[in-house]
Design a protein around this motif. Structure first.
Motif: not given
Length: 709
Positions: A535, A537-539, A541-542, A580, A591
């Motif tokens: 995960p 990618g989401v870490f 992104a935040m 992600y 994307k």
């Protein structure tokens, strides 16, 4: 009652068959003497030693080499009238329980002269075994077994028990140490229960491929009985001048715990279990038991299964759920050790099939990193506030999802990173102690991190500083709870917060010092970072993308500098709900580009994957044109810019892009879906399906071997 009833029935059947056969002979007027024949196999017995020939004749039993005096069975009145001379009746059937010696099954091989003395077993026929927890005995390779037996014979002969180092032997690719004195085997680089060793000389054959070693206590009894000279001399005397005999003769029998071991010859040894089923089979004339053999089926040779030197170490980090169902007092292997063993076994199979030449020059070895089991983060506080309802579900939640909350907490974030950093550096130094010339001869290091472990690894490599200064200050300021009545838990939490604050300040100071090299978090350069089921990618992104993502680099340099980590590979299952992507963080138009599909072990390594290993675009030029032709303009072979990509269509690869819009290195890689695979059902198990997946290992080995080349 059953035994005697079967005996009466069998006797009646024999008598009726005899009468019917004699009637046929009489009707056809065959007037020839009926030859004598030995009794049926199920009534044949071995005469005890010391019994005279006259007594054996009275019992109807003769040993090999003796002429039986038993006359043919009596004839009915009808056959007597036809001119046939009747003979004596057959001996009475003796039930199994009253036989002085047990049933001997028929032999398909003629007996040979049995040697009186037994030579010592050849060391190459001795095979050493080890037993993993909750598994069966596994044989060492030929070279390891030969090394163990040679050292064992040397030490037994010398009787040298003072020097304990002489009893330690490196086995299994120098990843384990075998203690010949205690007969245990322990891993060198990770903790785990000791595996027992077994020096096997006798084996029970249950099938052509399954040879099970006898236990030490059984071997002592069987070996002693096998080497006795009394029954061998008696057998040689009885077999003198005999070329063949229709039945086996039992020369020796020993009774063990729940079975018997019977010798019908020097190489005809059978292990027969004492139970009702076997007794019934014996009465019906069937053979029972498993054969015993002295010496393993394959000789242990120094060149058999020799391990090449290690050229690449891969540290394997687990994610969430390491403590799920774990018992601190249990002797079982940790979950990460089991999955790493599975990873290593799959790697061996893939290597033998696709990378034989590369493996002969240097092999890839995997080291498990258990960074979670030693951490006690909340001193049981979470367990105290957990409701008792639906306890099983809450227990699973606390052992899995709670690790994510721990890592997002400013109080425990640094402690978890320090644990991972500590074990990475610890095992690196251990490798340098065990293999001092590893780096000098070109050895490399990589990291295989799963789930949350990939996020922690990235933060260590990049030394990301989360913007928690305001939160840390607010937590470190005096509050109404401060004072003499403050609890120990509250003081501990504040102390951890203060330590994290000081460590962040120290890192900030060290990173801004002129001429000082930036810390990488580990003491070794990382060749490949395999983020599996990640995960990350989401870490990212935040967080503030400008601090850790350099959009100017169209490669892994945008996430980590090459001085820290040369390659990043984000491997995902299409049905994994946790993963992600990373490529859209560097190039937003990716994307619309699907992740690159991994090769299958059935088809082998493709040219595109070789290009990825070489650090170029995933598809070769001719494949790029073909992919563009079929996926984009339907006939044009010209590349387009990223801004011209259709917004409602996903491209199979990036070959349709111009060179300036294309990533120099692909980062996202996806496993191939099955033909009839259901994504929703697969999502239940996709997150844990990477460990034993051969396609994942094919990709990893391709990147390691081809990139080094």
């Amino acid at each position: 009652f059953v035994q005697y009833k079967m005996a009466d029935d069998s006797e009646a059947l024999v008598q009726r068959a005899t009468e019917e056969g004699e009637s046929v002979l009489a009707s056809e007027q065959i007037s020839r003497p009926r030859p004598s024949r030995p009794p049926p196999p199920d009534v044949r017995r071995q005469a005890p030693s010391g019994v005279s020939p006259e007594s054996r004749e009275s019992e109807g039993v003769s040993l090999p080499g003796e002429q039986s005096s038993v006359q043919p069975p009596a004839m009915s009145s009808q056959s007597s009238a036809a001119g046939y001379t009747p003979s004596a009746p057959p001996p009475a059937y003796t039930p199994y329980a009253e036989q002085s010696a047990p049933y001997t099954p028929p032999s398909t091989h003629p007996p040979t002269v049995i040697p009186v003395t037994v030579t010592p077993i050849d060391p190459v026929l001795v095979r050493w075994f080890y037993k993993e927890p909750s598994f069966y005995w596994k044989p060492f390779s030929g070279c390891d077994s030969y090394l163990l037996e040679t050292r064992y014979q040397e030490l037994v002969t010398r009787g040298d028990k003072g020097d304990l180092n002489r009893w330690i032997v490196r086995v299994r690719g120098e990843m384990y140490e075998a203690n010949l004195q205690d007969k245990t085997c322990d891993a060198i680089f990770w903790k785990g229960p000791s595996e027992p060793l077994l020096r096997a000389t006798w084996f029970e054959i249950t099938s052509e491929k399954r040879w099970y070693p006898l236990k030490d206590e059984e071997v002592i009894i069987v070996e002693k009985a096998h080497c006795e000279t009394a029954w061998r001399q008696r057998a040689n005397t009885a077999l003198t001048g005999v070329d063949a005999h229709p039945n086996k003769v039992e020369w020796k029998r020993i009774t063990m715990e729940n079975h018997d071991v019977v010798w019908y010859g020097n190489d005809e040894i059978w292990k027969i279990k004492r139970d009702f089923s076997n007794k019934m089979k014996i009465k019906m004339g069937f053979s029972v038991g498993n054969k015993l053999v002295r010496g393993f089926k394959e000789p242990a040779l120094p060149s058999d299964g020799d391990y090449p030197p290690i050229s690449h170490f891969v540290f394997v980090l687990h994610g969430i759920g390491q403590n799920m169902g774990a018992n601190p007092s249990s002797t079982e292997l940790k979950h990460i050790v089991k999955t790493t063993n599975e990873l290593r076994a799959t790697c061996t199979e893939v290597t033998k099939k696709h990378f034989t030449k590369d493996w002969s020059k240097g092999r890839v070895e995997f080291i498990p990193i258990d960074w979670r089991s030693s951490l006690i983060l909340d001193n049981g506080l979470i367990q105290d506030i957990t409701p008792l309802s639906i306890s099983k579900i809450r227990e699973i939640t606390n052992d899995t999802v709670l690790d994510i909350f721990y890592y997002l907490s400013p109080a425990f974030n640094q402690e978890m990173k320090d644990s991972v950093r500590f074990f990475l550096n610890k095992y690196f130094l251990k490798i340098m102690d065990e293999f001092p010339d590893f780096v000098s001869r070109g050895g490399k290091f990589s990291i295989f991190a799963h789930s949350l472990g990939s996020v922690i690894t990235y933060d260590i490599l990049s030394e990301y500083k989360d913007t928690l200064d305001t939160t840390l200050r607010s937590q470190s300021e005096p509050s109404a709870c401060d004072g003499e009545g403050e609890s120990l838990e509250s003081q501990l939490l504040k102390a951890r917060t203060r330590v994290a604050e000081l460590e962040n300040a120290l890192r900030a100071q060290g990173s801004t010092m002129a001429g000082k090299k930036k810390m990488t978090g580990v003491k070794f350069p990382v060749e490949h970072f395999f983020a599996v089921g990640s995960p990350l990618g989401v870490f990212l992104a935040m967080r503030d993308l400008s601090k850790h993502v350099d959009a100017g680099h169209q490669s892994a340099k945008g996430l980590l500098p090459h001085s820290v980590c040369k390659r990043i590979h984000n491997i995902m299952h299409p049905s994994d709900p946790v993963v992600y992507r990373l490529e859209p963080l560097l190039c937003h138009h990716y994307k619309q580009i699907k992740p690159m599909k991994l090769d299958s072990t059935s088809s082998g390594v493709s040219k595109g994957m070789l290009n990825v290993a070489a650090g170029t675009s995933g598809e070769p030029e001719q494949e790029q044109k073909k992919s563009f032709f079929t996926n984009f303009f339907g006939g044009s072979k010209q590349s387009v810019q990223a801004k011209d990509l259709p917004t409602n269509k996903m491209m199979d690869d990036d070959s349709c892009l111009t060179a300036k819009d294309r990533l120099q290195e692909r980062l996202d890689f996806q496993l191939r879906e099955g033909i009839v695979e259901n994504q929703y059902l697969s999502s239940l198990f996709a997150h844990t399906s990477y460990w034993g997946n051969a396609d994942v290992l094919l990709f990893i080995l391709c990147q390691i071997y081809q990139y080094q080349a």
